[in-house]
Scaffold this active site. Structure first.
Site, short mmCIF file in Angstrom:
data_model
loop_
_atom_site.label_atom_id
_atom_site.label_comp_id
_atom_site.label_asym_id
_atom_site.label_seq_id
_atom_site.Cartn_x
_atom_site.Cartn_y
_atom_site.Cartn_z
N SER A 25 37.10 50.67 5.86
CA SER A 25 38.24 51.59 5.87
C SER A 25 37.99 52.77 4.93
O SER A 25 37.06 53.55 5.16
CB SER A 25 39.53 50.83 5.53
N HIS A 53 45.62 50.97 10.51
CA HIS A 53 44.71 50.85 11.64
C HIS A 53 45.44 50.41 12.91
O HIS A 53 44.91 49.63 13.71
CB HIS A 53 43.54 49.91 11.29
#
Length: 387
Positions: free
Chosen positions: A155, A272
């Protein structure tokens, strides 16, 4: 390749001391030194890149290294304390203070944890601590940096991996992380949402569980509910993100879907997933203003696990990553896939926590046997490990 990477570690660390910039500027703060230009010059000065590439080609696989950069959720008060004795680490934090407009080092060292856990703070904190850990690694084991062949970040860790690889300059990368974190914080505050780590088994029904959790939300009056897999960690282990009501439903009914264990993660939103769509455009705009270059070592994207090919590819997928699942399991397979009998590279997790090492062990036990963690805490500090 190894010559360029070795110069990368020295160049970006040297360049942070001359930063200009403030937290409210419309574009990323300009750097006093163009790190990628230094790397290109360094490569040319080493007698030709062909010789360097030939030397890299002669290296045994076991002599190469891979760097993994952790993401949000790995933050802990005290991170960075074990790095301050190494050259230029304080310069990184001084540069971060000028970019962010607050004392990131003070927050990282002393907290409180509640403030550090906020998305707007923890993403920059993990980013800087990870690159500071690279400085420590370069000081203690310079050959590891020189022989690096690939990097990946989870990430927000992907930004640190790209800065390490020379694809973007430190202060520009940090500024992009700042904008990303602020936009994701705002998006997470708009809807009660979160992330649920789920340890499953072969018969686990992740898709069915998400669909039924969405239907449950509809019965509670939630329109367009979100509940979907947001992280692929290792076989039978996923993170599911979405509305809190959906995640609470899954926790109560975990046995129905053959889940072995569930745990809420210390994050503020359903990252996400499409809940983060409002955060995409601010990140797109800041990435357009950044001088992104082709990475000098292979950097793998969270979106598909593949290597970035060119700057436009990086700008596109970094924005897409915010609303796409992190395919970390697929990334591990891409990095460590090799013929039987071929040695595995040394792997170093650079940043807070050892979660990526634990995931690597479950994805590829043989690769994990060559894993090490670069500690960012002082000796004796032992934070609780998450699921």
């Amino acid at each position: 390749m190894s010559v360029r990477v070795a110069r990368a570690a020295r160049a970006w660390a040297r360049s942070v001391s001359g930063r200009r910039g403030s937290s409210n500027c419309p574009r990323p703060p300009p750097a006093a030194v163009d790190v990628a230009a230094l790397l290109r010059d360094a490569t040319a000065a080493d007698g030709g890149s062909q010789d360097a590439q030939a030397a890299a080609g002669r290296r045994e696989p076991g002599q190469c290294s891979v760097l993994l950069f952790p993401g949000q959720g790995s933050q802990v008060v005290g991170m960075g304390r074990g790095l301050l004795c190494y050259p230029r680490v304080r310069e990184l934090y001084d540069a971060a203070r000028r970019v962010l407009g607050y004392d990131l080092l003070e927050l990282s060292l002393r907290g409180p944890q509640e403030a550090l856990d906020r998305t707007v703070h923890c993403q920059p904190a993990v980013f800087v601590a990870s690159l500071a850990a690279v400085e420590k690694l370069h000081h203690l084991q310079p050959a590891v940096i020189e022989n690096c062949v690939a990097a990946a970040g989870f990430s927000v860790g992907e930004f640190a991996a790209l800065v390490f690889a020379g694809a973007m300059e430190f202060s520009e990368g940090l500024y992009a992380v700042k904008i990303r974190a602020e936009a994701m914080q705002e998006a997470s505050e708009a809807v009660p949402s979160g992330m649920l780590s789920v340890l499953g088994q072969r018969q686990s029904k992740f898709t069915v569980a998400c669909l039924e959790a969405q239907e449950h939300c509809k019965t509670r009056g939630i329109e367009n509910p979100v509940c979907e897999v947001s992280n692929y960690l290792f076989p039978d282990c996923r993170v599911i993100s979405g509305h809190l009501e959906a995640l609470q439903f899954l926790q109560k009914n975990f046995s129905k879907y053959h889940f072995r264990r569930t745990k809420m993660l210390p994050v503020s939103g359903g990252f996400h997933t499409r809940l983060m769509e409002p955060a995409v455009e601010p990140l797109v705009q800041v990435l357009k203003a950044i001088d992104v270059k082709k990475p000098l070592v292979s950097v793998h994207s969270n979106v598909d696990g593949n290597r970035y090919m060119h700057p436009k590819h990086i700008q596109k997928l970094l924005a897409q990553q915010v609303v796409s699942p992190v395919k970390w399991e697929q990334t591990m397979h891409a990095i460590y896939e090799r013929r039987k009998g071929t040695a595995f590279p040394q792997t170093f997790e650079v940043g807070p926590g050892k979660q990526l090492g634990a995931i690597l062990r479950s994805c590829n036990l043989q690769a994990w046997r060559s894993y090490s963690h670069v500690e960012v805490l002082e000796a004796g500090e032992d934070p609780e490990e998450p699921l």
